[in-house]
Design a protein around this motif. Sequence first.
Motif, PDB file in Angstrom:
ATOM      1  N   GLY A  16      99.211  47.553  37.072  1.00  0.00           N
ATOM      2  CA  GLY A  16      97.790  47.811  37.264  1.00  0.00           C
ATOM      3  C   GLY A  16      97.006  46.973  36.302  1.00  0.00           C
ATOM      4  O   GLY A  16      97.571  46.259  35.472  1.00  0.00           O
TER       5      GLY A  16
ATOM      6  N   GLY B 255      97.573  43.705  49.126  1.00  0.00           N
ATOM      7  CA  GLY B 255      96.269  44.207  48.718  1.00  0.00           C
ATOM      8  C   GLY B 255      95.231  43.950  49.783  1.00  0.00           C
ATOM      9  O   GLY B 255      95.567  43.515  50.878  1.00  0.00           O
TER      10      GLY B 255
ATOM     11  N   ASP C 185      94.762  41.102  42.828  1.00  0.00           N
ATOM     12  CA  ASP C 185      93.993  41.961  41.944  1.00  0.00           C
ATOM     13  C   ASP C 185      92.600  41.369  41.768  1.00  0.00           C
ATOM     14  O   ASP C 185      92.292  40.334  42.350  1.00  0.00           O
ATOM     15  CB  ASP C 185      94.723  42.065  40.588  1.00  0.00           C
TER      16      ASP C 185
ATOM     17  N   VAL D 277      97.394  53.365  42.029  1.00  0.00           N
ATOM     18  CA  VAL D 277      96.073  52.780  41.781  1.00  0.00           C
ATOM     19  C   VAL D 277      95.376  53.609  40.729  1.00  0.00           C
ATOM     20  O   VAL D 277      95.607  54.806  40.610  1.00  0.00           O
ATOM     21  CB  VAL D 277      95.150  52.727  43.025  1.00  0.00           C
TER      22      VAL D 277
ATOM     23  N   THR E 198      96.142  52.124  47.661  1.00  0.00           N
ATOM     24  CA  THR E 198      95.463  50.883  47.310  1.00  0.00           C
ATOM     25  C   THR E 198      93.978  51.190  47.145  1.00  0.00           C
ATOM     26  O   THR E 198      93.564  52.355  47.197  1.00  0.00           O
ATOM     27  CB  THR E 198      95.730  49.811  48.391  1.00  0.00           C
ATOM     28  N   LEU E 199      93.212  50.158  46.908  1.00  0.00           N
ATOM     29  CA  LEU E 199      91.764  50.332  46.769  1.00  0.00           C
ATOM     30  C   LEU E 199      91.069  49.467  47.804  1.00  0.00           C
ATOM     31  O   LEU E 199      91.456  48.310  48.002  1.00  0.00           O
ATOM     32  CB  LEU E 199      91.286  49.870  45.384  1.00  0.00           C
TER      33      LEU E 199
ATOM     34  N   SER F 113     103.937  52.879  44.534  1.00  0.00           N
ATOM     35  CA  SER F 113     102.662  52.169  44.357  1.00  0.00           C
ATOM     36  C   SER F 113     101.709  53.088  43.592  1.00  0.00           C
ATOM     37  O   SER F 113     101.803  54.314  43.684  1.00  0.00           O
ATOM     38  CB  SER F 113     102.065  51.819  45.715  1.00  0.00           C
TER      39      SER F 113
END
Lengths: 179, 435
Positions: B145, B367, B409, B256, B309-310, B254
């Motif tokens: 991260g 991503g 990222d 976030v 994820t974001l 994973s």
Amino acid sequence: MANNGENPSPDVGGKTVKLKADDGEIFEVEEAVAMELQTVKSFFDDDGVSYDTVVPLLNVSSTALAKVIQYCRRAVELRAKSGDDEGANEKAREEREGLEAELVREESDEGIKELILAANYLNIKDMLSFLCRAVGDRIKNKSVEYVRRFFVLENDFSPEEEERTRNEVAWAFEGVDAD
Amino acid sequence: MAVFAQTVLSSLQLCDCESVSAALFHCHTMSDCLPNEVITDILSRLPAKSLIRFRCVSKEWCSLISSPHFIATHLNRSLSNSQHPQCLFLSHYDNKPDYQDAIHTFVLYLDQEIEQKGDFFAHPSASIELRGIDQSIKYFLHLVGSSNGLLCLANMNFNKERGLCVLWNPSIQKAISLPEPNLQFCGSLNQSVGFGYEPVTDDYKLVRLVYRDTDFHAWGKIVPPLVEIYTLRTGIWRSITAPGPPYLMKMWSSSVFMNGAVHWPAQAPLRQGAFRNVIVSFNVKDEAFGEVGMPKSLQGRKDLEVIVTLVDGLLAFVHRERTLLRPYRNEFGNVIEAVWVMKEYGVAESWTKLFDVCIGRFDRVIGFTKSGEVLVRKAGSGGRLFSFGPSSRGYLDLPICGPEEIYLDTYVESLVLLNVADRVPGRQLRRGPRC
């Protein structure tokens, strides 16, 4: 009493304020413009100070003050233009950016420093902000020696200390503008 | 001279004496002196590279730039810039033929075309290579991260006496290795990790969940993992004594970090061996675990693979179900069912499906690009990248030589780590197999 071409004509409505630069030159400006200078605003916020009083700005040269007034006058005009309309706001923003760029473009390093000192002393936030940004842009790719000259700073590192730091972060010295 | 003296006198009357005298100390004439607040303002706008160089200007500037207050000021300005370029973190080998001689590199590429949609990584910047770590280590570093410009990288073998975990700030080209953790994993689940920032104490934390027991399949019973935390300020690992979260997480799940918490997909046990799909949260300030509900329709699905994820700063996940054979589409293998995003954090009803897609087999979700496309790595096609979104899909061939591992990222410039002492890995790391 000096009266440069930028002053408003005598028969303009609305109040004006008189500002005196360090050499005694007097600038007569519209009240709205004068209030952009927070230092001037605080001066009049004191009880019992009449608007006829000449504000002594002993730290500001007449050249700097003339430019400050010119900028603030335009800034007040532009702010009046913008409102709820997105398009108008965008246009006003672009014009302001153009005004800022124009102000710094021709300035020497000494000139910019003088303007920063004036904007800082007169407490004009927006002007100080863009001037700092302009100086930042000027120096960001410059060498350590250039920066020392610009800010008039003494190097108090020993040659060994400086050599060691430079070697540790050699990557940060790559691609620097030649002096 | 008289004018100068008068100016000095009047300035002493009208200005803050202390700042004037401080400013005068280093300058030759009053007119040359910029007050310290002004200098700080100017410097806080500069890129990290310039600031690292300008530490050489004078001792005062060196201590100013390295001060926690300045680092925070610079970071705040950096974060308030609306445009942060995306970056790709790659780990790959150079000189492949002989494994023993291969040089392992970890590189960050920045996407310079941050305004143009659809030109994802058409113009990558020069790369920033991770330096200062032992090149003989043959583990791949995975991106755990990042926060405030600090990347946390670790290899999956990271365990007591093995593996590597690194905190890296590419903008100042500084990396530190974390000390050995205290807990040792065993069994097939081993561990999951997460990384985040805690603003109250201005600290960066790595949380590690370690599974020790493989008997988690017992009916309805999960042996919770042990939990330990590393914080940058202390520089050490500390175990959490409270029982770990009673959830099952896949190996190297994973994660976030958003809303002050690390999130992982997991399964909560129900009676009789059944499980409920959830998202586990770990609040880095309170150091407490919680749960974020998943969409109702997915909670009970078996064999659901979820990757959190974001998307635009919102909590999201990509879920897939295995082995859906669809002969009429001539597609088989892993199929992405959908991308979901949680529009209102903590409100399960706000889960919204962004889009349904079917694609062929893929390894991993990399991503989301700025234009809202999911980037995945296709299996079996030399690891080519494939991007798809509501209205577009296709292979994405990057002008970067094929990496072994790749992560997407967001890049933030900061000086974080600048005032942290260098920590050299003190232990001998065993050469081990690639993971």
